[in-house]
Design a protein around this motif. Structure first.
Motif, PDB file in Angstrom:
ATOM      1  N   GLY A 211       0.788  -1.214   0.000  1.00 20.09           N
ATOM      2  CA  GLY A 211       0.000   0.000   0.000  1.00 20.09           C
ATOM      3  C   GLY A 211       0.822   1.267   0.000  1.00 20.09           C
ATOM      4  N   SER A 212       2.147   1.139  -0.108  1.00 16.44           N
ATOM      5  CA  SER A 212       3.022   2.318  -0.150  1.00 16.44           C
ATOM      6  C   SER A 212       3.207   2.733  -1.606  1.00 16.44           C
ATOM      7  CB  SER A 212       4.378   2.011   0.515  1.00 16.44           C
ATOM      8  OG  SER A 212       4.216   1.636   1.861  1.00 16.44           O
ATOM      9  N   TYR A 213       2.208   3.409  -2.133  1.00 16.32           N
ATOM     10  CA  TYR A 213       2.193   3.702  -3.563  1.00 16.32           C
ATOM     11  C   TYR A 213       3.210   4.785  -3.945  1.00 16.32           C
ATOM     12  CZ  TYR A 213      -2.124   1.111  -2.949  1.00 16.32           C
ATOM     13  OH  TYR A 213      -3.034   0.144  -2.613  1.00 16.32           O
ATOM     14  N   ARG A 214       3.432   5.764  -3.052  1.00 16.89           N
ATOM     15  CA  ARG A 214       4.457   6.773  -3.329  1.00 16.89           C
ATOM     16  C   ARG A 214       5.826   6.094  -3.424  1.00 16.89           C
ATOM     17  NH1 ARG A 214       3.823  12.412  -1.391  1.00 16.89           N
ATOM     18  NH2 ARG A 214       1.596  12.854  -1.139  1.00 16.89           N
ATOM     19  N   ALA A 215       6.120   5.211  -2.497  1.00 12.77           N
ATOM     20  CA  ALA A 215       7.404   4.517  -2.493  1.00 12.77           C
ATOM     21  C   ALA A 215       7.560   3.662  -3.758  1.00 12.77           C
ATOM     22  CB  ALA A 215       7.525   3.631  -1.252  1.00 12.77           C
ATOM     23  N   CYS A 216       6.462   3.067  -4.201  1.00 11.16           N
ATOM     24  CA  CYS A 216       6.505   2.255  -5.437  1.00 11.16           C
ATOM     25  C   CYS A 216       6.919   3.118  -6.622  1.00 11.16           C
ATOM     26  CB  CYS A 216       5.137   1.628  -5.679  1.00 11.16           C
ATOM     27  SG  CYS A 216       5.022   0.746  -7.257  1.00 11.16           S
ATOM     28  N   VAL A 217       6.322   4.333  -6.693  1.00  8.53           N
ATOM     29  CA  VAL A 217       6.651   5.245  -7.799  1.00  8.53           C
ATOM     30  C   VAL A 217       8.117   5.660  -7.716  1.00  8.53           C
ATOM     31  CG1 VAL A 217       6.241   7.551  -8.743  1.00  8.53           C
ATOM     32  CG2 VAL A 217       4.304   6.095  -8.096  1.00  8.53           C
TER      33      VAL A 217
ATOM     34  N   CYS B 257       6.690  10.429 -15.911  1.00 13.23           N
ATOM     35  CA  CYS B 257       7.017   9.576 -14.763  1.00 13.23           C
ATOM     36  C   CYS B 257       7.926  10.318 -13.767  1.00 13.23           C
ATOM     37  CB  CYS B 257       7.708   8.306 -15.225  1.00 13.23           C
ATOM     38  SG  CYS B 257       6.655   7.172 -16.163  1.00 13.23           S
ATOM     39  N   LEU B 258       8.867  11.085 -14.300  1.00 14.56           N
ATOM     40  CA  LEU B 258       9.797  11.829 -13.441  1.00 14.56           C
ATOM     41  C   LEU B 258       9.051  12.902 -12.641  1.00 14.56           C
ATOM     42  CD1 LEU B 258      12.797  12.043 -12.737  1.00 14.56           C
ATOM     43  CD2 LEU B 258      13.050  13.708 -14.585  1.00 14.56           C
ATOM     44  N   ASP B 259       8.103  13.559 -13.293  1.00 17.20           N
ATOM     45  CA  ASP B 259       7.297  14.586 -12.591  1.00 17.20           C
ATOM     46  C   ASP B 259       6.482  13.936 -11.472  1.00 17.20           C
ATOM     47  OD1 ASP B 259       8.263  16.560 -14.230  1.00 17.20           O
ATOM     48  OD2 ASP B 259       6.553  16.504 -15.618  1.00 17.20           O
TER      49      ASP B 259
ATOM     50  N   PRO C 216       7.063  16.414   0.365  1.00 17.31           N
ATOM     51  CA  PRO C 216       5.816  16.588   1.132  1.00 17.31           C
ATOM     52  C   PRO C 216       4.858  17.520   0.406  1.00 17.31           C
ATOM     53  CG  PRO C 216       7.743  16.823   2.546  1.00 17.31           C
ATOM     54  CD  PRO C 216       8.253  16.792   1.143  1.00 17.31           C
ATOM     55  N   SER C 217       3.658  17.065   0.186  1.00 16.25           N
ATOM     56  CA  SER C 217       2.650  17.870  -0.512  1.00 16.25           C
ATOM     57  C   SER C 217       1.303  17.202  -0.315  1.00 16.25           C
ATOM     58  CB  SER C 217       2.980  17.983  -2.009  1.00 16.25           C
ATOM     59  OG  SER C 217       2.843  16.717  -2.626  1.00 16.25           O
ATOM     60  N   ASN C 218       0.284  17.820  -0.848  1.00 19.94           N
ATOM     61  CA  ASN C 218      -1.044  17.234  -0.757  1.00 19.94           C
ATOM     62  C   ASN C 218      -1.330  16.289  -1.934  1.00 19.94           C
ATOM     63  OD1 ASN C 218      -1.205  19.077  -2.776  1.00 19.94           O
ATOM     64  ND2 ASN C 218      -2.972  20.209  -1.963  1.00 19.94           N
ATOM     65  N   PHE C 219      -0.263  15.916  -2.682  1.00 17.56           N
ATOM     66  CA  PHE C 219      -0.424  15.000  -3.820  1.00 17.56           C
ATOM     67  C   PHE C 219      -0.817  13.619  -3.308  1.00 17.56           C
ATOM     68  CE2 PHE C 219       1.377  11.723  -6.595  1.00 17.56           C
ATOM     69  CZ  PHE C 219       0.748  12.020  -7.784  1.00 17.56           C
ATOM     70  N   ILE C 220      -1.839  13.059  -3.887  1.00 11.84           N
ATOM     71  CA  ILE C 220      -2.301  11.719  -3.523  1.00 11.84           C
ATOM     72  C   ILE C 220      -1.934  10.751  -4.647  1.00 11.84           C
ATOM     73  CG2 ILE C 220      -4.308  10.264  -3.025  1.00 11.84           C
ATOM     74  CD1 ILE C 220      -5.681  12.753  -1.905  1.00 11.84           C
TER      75      ILE C 220
END
Length: 543
Positions: free
Chosen positions: A31-37, A106-108, A116-120
């Motif tokens: 469930g760590s989708y940011r880390a996956c990216v 993908c880089l963006d 840190p941001s409100n990006f989901i």
């Protein structure tokens, strides 16, 4: 349908990169989708840099890019975007514009996830980045672009470019080399390959380039465009035939127009006295493509458009030899043989049949109608105003082994042939066919089947006044030889003659000739029997 992410992982080319992406997949599953990216993009950047390093040793452009990336990394400068952009330049040419845009996206997304941001980051977004990195970068080996086309062409100057001259092995080598190129480089590479064949640096390079082009038929779409100039221009016919010699399957992918041009080239070649690469032309003709219904009859007509044999001239018609070779080829189908048989049912002249290969063609086809036409033409030319034609007719007749035609023509045609030979052979004066007269005198020895049939014919129709001509004059001398030649029938035939004698005293002439022939027979018992029979006839005729 959604693709399975674990299956995508199996497509990763480099094991080290696979480990990075395996970690990215664990992050996703947890469930760590940011880390996956983040892990996916790091793996992608690392993979692309490794590919640049792999090429840096052999190309200064890649070496300069690698050095600059290493400098930026040491200086802790941002380099990922720069790496993507440089790999999409014409000089490096490892990415196309669409791939560059996708990797920049993908880089963006990676940058949004890393700060840190409100990006989901949704699971769908993580899955998209993960699959894009694998599809564009990690699933591919080091791929060459346009610049490396010339390097591959240059390699073809080496004798060891193809270490073995085995078609199946060479195809594997070709696949391996083409797999190292980006798809967009394939078309210009093959155009360059065709140009190299036309103007090579060395014979070795030309040979390797021809093999590469010929055996690449299944590796590239629209293959016909790369061989079209070899088909269109006569000056490259030699190269075209070499391509077909290496791989006849090229014909399978050519357009109908190209096939028609090749058939036209065949026609042109057949009009010359010599033909280059005759075995290759045989394979072309017998190929599945040219055996198609829309071409076959035209090819048959071209092949059998024989010219007449020219006495005293060196020029010959190569068609006779080609047709013979086709019929002897193991790949010549039954249907093609039948077509050639139909095509050979033409109004040939005696001069056509003087060509020995046409005789062999008739034997190979072994068709009754062809033998009958052949014998009819000989018969028509045995007797006539031109004794030279009679000599030629006999020459053509004697060159055909009798075991091939004797049972393939009617008895009527055989009898007519003997009749014409007798007419010409007994002709008075200075002008007659010497070959015909010689054949007539020895016909009972060389062709006993014909003379037996002829004798049976004249006796079975002895009541016909037209047959009396064989019992008188010069013909009676020859016919008496034929009668005496068959000992088992001679008594019966003499009895028939003696019966005919009762109504026609002209038959005395052939009876005397038979007596003279019998007296030369070494068989004393037969001689005594026949002479006694003839003596009784003589006694009866006195009273």
């Amino acid at each position: 349908m959604l693709r399975d992410m674990e299956d995508l992982l199996n497509n990763v080319y480099d094991n080290e990169i696979k480990d990075y992406l395996k970690e990215a997949l664990k992050c996703y599953m947890g469930g760590s989708y940011r880390a996956c990216v983040i892990m996916s993009v790091i793996a992608g950047v690392y993979d692309l840099h490794k590919k640049v390093k792999a090429l840096a040793g052999s190309d200064p452009s890649y070496r300069n890019l690698d050095n600059e990336i290493e400098r930026r990394k040491r200086s802790l400068e941002v380099y990922e975007k720069y790496l993507f952009e440089q790999c999409a330049t014409e000089e490096i040419d490892m990415l196309n514009n669409s791939e560059l845009k996708e990797l920049q996206r993908c880089l963006d997304t990676r940058n949004d996830c890393a700060h840190p941001s409100n990006f989901i980051c949704s699971p769908e977004k993580a899955r998209d980045i993960y699959s894009s990195v694998i599809d564009i970068l990690a699933s591919k080996p080091v791929l060459f672009g346009f610049k490396h086309m010339r390097n591959l062409i240059a390699e073809m100057e080496e004798r060891t470019f193809f270490p073995v001259v085995d078609a199946s092995r060479m195809k594997v080598i070709i696949c391996e080399k083409l797999d190292r190129f980006q798809r967009k480089a394939i078309d210009p590479f093959f155009k360059l390959l065709s140009a190299t064949i036309k103007a090579p640096n060395s014979p070795i390079q030309k040979t390797n380039a021809l093999r590469f082009l010929a055996l690449s038929v299944n590796n590239v779409a629209e293959y016909g465009q790369y061989v079209s100039e070899f088909i269109d221009k006569d000056q490259y016919e030699g190269e075209l035939l070499i391509l077909f010699e290496i791989n006849i399957d090229i014909l399978r992918v050519l357009s109908d127009t190209s096939i028609e041009k090749i058939i036209s080239k065949l026609d042109t070649n057949l009009k010359s006295s010599e033909i280059n690469s005759i075995n290759t032309w045989i394979n072309i003709i017998l190929s599945e493509r040219l055996q198609a219904p829309q071409y076959i009859e035209n090819i048959g007509s071209i092949l059998t458009n024989f010219s007449e044999f020219n006495l005293g001239f060196d020029k010959r018609d190569i068609r006779y030899e080609i047709v013979k070779m086709l019929l002897q080829n193991d790949n010549c189908s039954v249907d093609f043989k039948k077509m050639l048989g139909r095509a050979c049912s033409k109004s040939f002249t005696l001069e056509n049949y003087m060509e020995p290969n046409l005789r062999d063609v008739l034997i190979l086809l072994n068709e009754k109608s062809l033998y009958e036409y052949w014998l009819k033409l000989i018969t028509e030319n045995v007797f006539g105003y031109d004794f030279n034609r009679g000599n030629r007719a006999i020459s053509v007749f004697k060159t055909m082994p009798k075991e091939n035609w004797l049972n393939n023509v009617s008895d009527e045609m055989k009898v007519t042939l003997v009749e014409e030979i007798l007419i010409e052979g007994t002709k008075e004066g200075l002008y007659y066919s010497h070959d015909c007269r010689s054949t007539m005198n020895n016909l009972h020895l060389d062709y006993p089947e014909l003379t037996r049939l002829f004798v049976d014919h004249i006796f079975s129709h002895s009541e016909n006044d037209n047959n009396i001509k064989y019992f008188v004059g010069e013909k009676s001398k020859i016919v008496s030889k034929y009668i005496v030649a068959f000992e088992e029938e001679i008594e019966a035939n003499i009895d028939k003659l003696l019966f005919l004698r009762s109504n026609n005293t002209d038959i005395d002439e052939i009876i005397d000739n038979i007596k003279n022939e019998v007296e030369q027979n070494p068989d004393s018992e037969l001689k005594s029997l026949i002479l006694a029979k003839l003596l009784d006839h003589k006694s009866e005729s006195i009273f």
